[in-house]
Design an enzyme around this catalytic site. Structure first.
Site, PDB file in Angstrom:
ATOM      1  N   GLU A  89      41.827  37.115  42.894  1.00  0.00           N
ATOM      2  CA  GLU A  89      41.682  37.015  44.291  1.00  0.00           C
ATOM      3  C   GLU A  89      40.997  36.256  44.776  1.00  0.00           C
ATOM      4  O   GLU A  89      39.322  35.919  44.693  1.00  0.00           O
ATOM      5  CB  GLU A  89      41.616  38.605  44.470  1.00  0.00           C
ATOM      6  CG  GLU A  89      39.539  39.165  44.127  1.00  0.00           C
ATOM      7  CD  GLU A  89      39.683  40.100  42.340  1.00  0.00           C
ATOM      8  OE1 GLU A  89      40.990  39.592  42.202  1.00  0.00           O
ATOM      9  OE2 GLU A  89      38.984  40.815  42.725  1.00  0.00           O
ATOM     10  N   LYS A 104      36.187  47.287  33.252  1.00  0.00           N
ATOM     11  CA  LYS A 104      36.444  46.163  32.431  1.00  0.00           C
ATOM     12  C   LYS A 104      36.931  46.826  30.888  1.00  0.00           C
ATOM     13  O   LYS A 104      37.659  47.208  30.156  1.00  0.00           O
ATOM     14  CB  LYS A 104      36.850  45.136  31.949  1.00  0.00           C
ATOM     15  CG  LYS A 104      36.766  44.229  33.912  1.00  0.00           C
ATOM     16  CD  LYS A 104      38.194  45.004  34.765  1.00  0.00           C
ATOM     17  CE  LYS A 104      38.063  44.787  35.468  1.00  0.00           C
ATOM     18  NZ  LYS A 104      38.638  45.032  36.764  1.00  0.00           N
TER      19      LYS A 104
HETATM   20  C1  7JE Z   1      35.266  54.874  35.215  1.00  0.00           C
HETATM   21  N1  7JE Z   1      35.463  54.849  36.036  1.00  0.00           N
HETATM   22  N2  7JE Z   1      36.041  55.532  36.860  1.00  0.00           N
HETATM   23  C2  7JE Z   1      36.841  55.528  38.147  1.00  0.00           C
HETATM   24  C3  7JE Z   1      35.559  54.245  38.411  1.00  0.00           C
HETATM   25  C4  7JE Z   1      35.615  53.446  39.735  1.00  0.00           C
HETATM   26  C5  7JE Z   1      34.667  52.093  39.449  1.00  0.00           C
HETATM   27  C6  7JE Z   1      34.451  50.859  40.508  1.00  0.00           C
HETATM   28  O1  7JE Z   1      35.200  51.006  41.772  1.00  0.00           O
HETATM   29  C7  7JE Z   1      33.913  49.693  40.587  1.00  0.00           C
HETATM   30  C8  7JE Z   1      32.518  49.830  40.407  1.00  0.00           C
HETATM   31  C9  7JE Z   1      32.540  48.039  40.156  1.00  0.00           C
HETATM   32  C10 7JE Z   1      32.838  47.546  39.577  1.00  0.00           C
HETATM   33  C11 7JE Z   1      34.925  47.274  39.605  1.00  0.00           C
HETATM   34  C12 7JE Z   1      35.764  46.930  38.672  1.00  0.00           C
HETATM   35  N3  7JE Z   1      35.931  45.896  38.628  1.00  0.00           N
HETATM   36  C13 7JE Z   1      36.054  44.175  38.670  1.00  0.00           C
HETATM   37  O2  7JE Z   1      34.324  44.764  37.646  1.00  0.00           O
HETATM   38  C14 7JE Z   1      35.724  43.351  39.036  1.00  0.00           C
HETATM   39  C15 7JE Z   1      35.645  42.005  38.714  1.00  0.00           C
HETATM   40  C16 7JE Z   1      35.976  41.116  39.426  1.00  0.00           C
HETATM   41  C17 7JE Z   1      34.945  39.574  39.547  1.00  0.00           C
HETATM   42  C18 7JE Z   1      35.971  38.596  39.189  1.00  0.00           C
HETATM   43  C19 7JE Z   1      35.063  37.572  39.029  1.00  0.00           C
HETATM   44  C20 7JE Z   1      34.127  37.322  39.511  1.00  0.00           C
HETATM   45  F1  7JE Z   1      32.874  35.737  39.611  1.00  0.00           F
HETATM   46  C21 7JE Z   1      32.753  37.928  39.546  1.00  0.00           C
HETATM   47  C22 7JE Z   1      33.793  39.703  40.008  1.00  0.00           C
HETATM   48  C23 7JE Z   1      37.019  41.477  40.190  1.00  0.00           C
HETATM   49  C24 7JE Z   1      37.721  42.155  40.241  1.00  0.00           C
HETATM   50  O3  7JE Z   1      39.316  42.578  40.311  1.00  0.00           O
HETATM   51  C25 7JE Z   1      37.115  43.917  39.217  1.00  0.00           C
HETATM   52  O4  7JE Z   1      38.351  44.108  39.576  1.00  0.00           O
HETATM   53  C26 7JE Z   1      35.067  49.541  39.860  1.00  0.00           C
HETATM   54  C27 7JE Z   1      34.186  52.042  38.189  1.00  0.00           C
HETATM   55  C28 7JE Z   1      34.116  52.845  36.902  1.00  0.00           C
HETATM   56  C29 7JE Z   1      34.800  53.912  37.495  1.00  0.00           C
HETATM   57 MG    MG Z   2      39.947  43.816  39.966  1.00  0.00          MG
END
Ligand code: 7JE
Ligand code: MG
Length: 214
Positions: free
Chosen positions: A199, A144
């Protein structure tokens, strides 16, 4: 040793979904995440909003930041016209390995290019490496704190054109306050908030659709 959640998600897809049937892959993941183990897929409620934005836009060139297990990749790619291409960036090798198999199970590998690496490293290389001039649609769902810097990077790299649509997940939960402030106040964007829920939960969340004005 114990399997990981993405590995268990893939097993559910291979057990309950039909090869070559993207909708059955989506349904299998949603059932698993609603009834067995929560996972950070965009989900069915926000996923329907994603579907409507993609269907209305009919994009040829799509960028997804953050593949995870490939759920939103499948949602988007299943709606793309023949010849359209989706590039999805995933920096976590374990997630990428699972996502490749989920995308293949859905039969969408010909439309999708999964690139392992970080957004900030690959965004500047889109033109020379993939021959992409500009994107029609960008789905932001990675770290984020990267939404804003990567949006500015895409602007600086000339990857956005008049009418390019950015759709950002999680603008309420976990939240992306700096990104929201930017796209809602910048004269270069027209922004709309789609209220929804995190979600598989009752918590508020939403998607922000921002049209680049050039
Ligand atoms: C630099 N770069 N380039 C490519 C790329 C790809 C990644 C990984 O795909 C990756 C790994 C870990 C976290 C994420 C982000 N997503 C989240 O953090 C998230 C959290 C929650 C949530 C909500 C409430 C909660 F209680 C806990 C988690 C709900 C959501 O829909 C999310 O998308 C994305 C990372 C950096 C990257
Ligand atoms: Mg998400």
């Amino acid at each position: 040793t114990r399997s990981t959640r993405p590995q268990r998600l893939l097993k559910v897809v291979q057990k309950h979904a039909t090869r070559g049937d993207p909708q059955s892959v989506i349904s299998a993941i949603d059932h698993f995440c609603r009834h067995s183990e929560w996972a950070m897929n965009v989900g069915d409620e926000k996923g329907s909003i994603l579907d409507s934005v993609v269907s209305e836009l009919n994009p040829e060139k799509v960028l997804e930041l953050g593949t995870y297990c490939g759920y939103s990749t499948v949602r988007i790619a299943r709606l793309l016209p023949p010849g359209a291409r989706l590039i999805t960036l995933e920096f976590n090798a374990d997630y990428a390995a699972i996502a490749r198999q989920v995308i293949a199970w859905a039969g969408l590998e010909d439309k999708v290019q999964l690139v392992e690496g970080a957004s900030e490293d690959w965004i500047p290389r889109m033109k020379e490496h993939f021959g992409i001039e500009t994107f029609d649609f960008v789905f932001l769902d990675h770290w984020k704190d990267r939404y804003l810097p990567d949006t500015k990077l895409m602007e600086d790299c000339g990857l956005l054109r008049k009418g390019t649509v950015l759709l950002a997940d999680n603008v309420i939960c976990p939240g992306v306050p700096d990104y929201l402030e930017y796209v809602r106040n910048s004269l270069s964007y027209k922004s709309y908030y789609f209220k929804s829920h995190l979600e598989y939960t009752k918590a508020e969340d939403g998607l922000e659709k921002s049209v680049f004005l050039g």
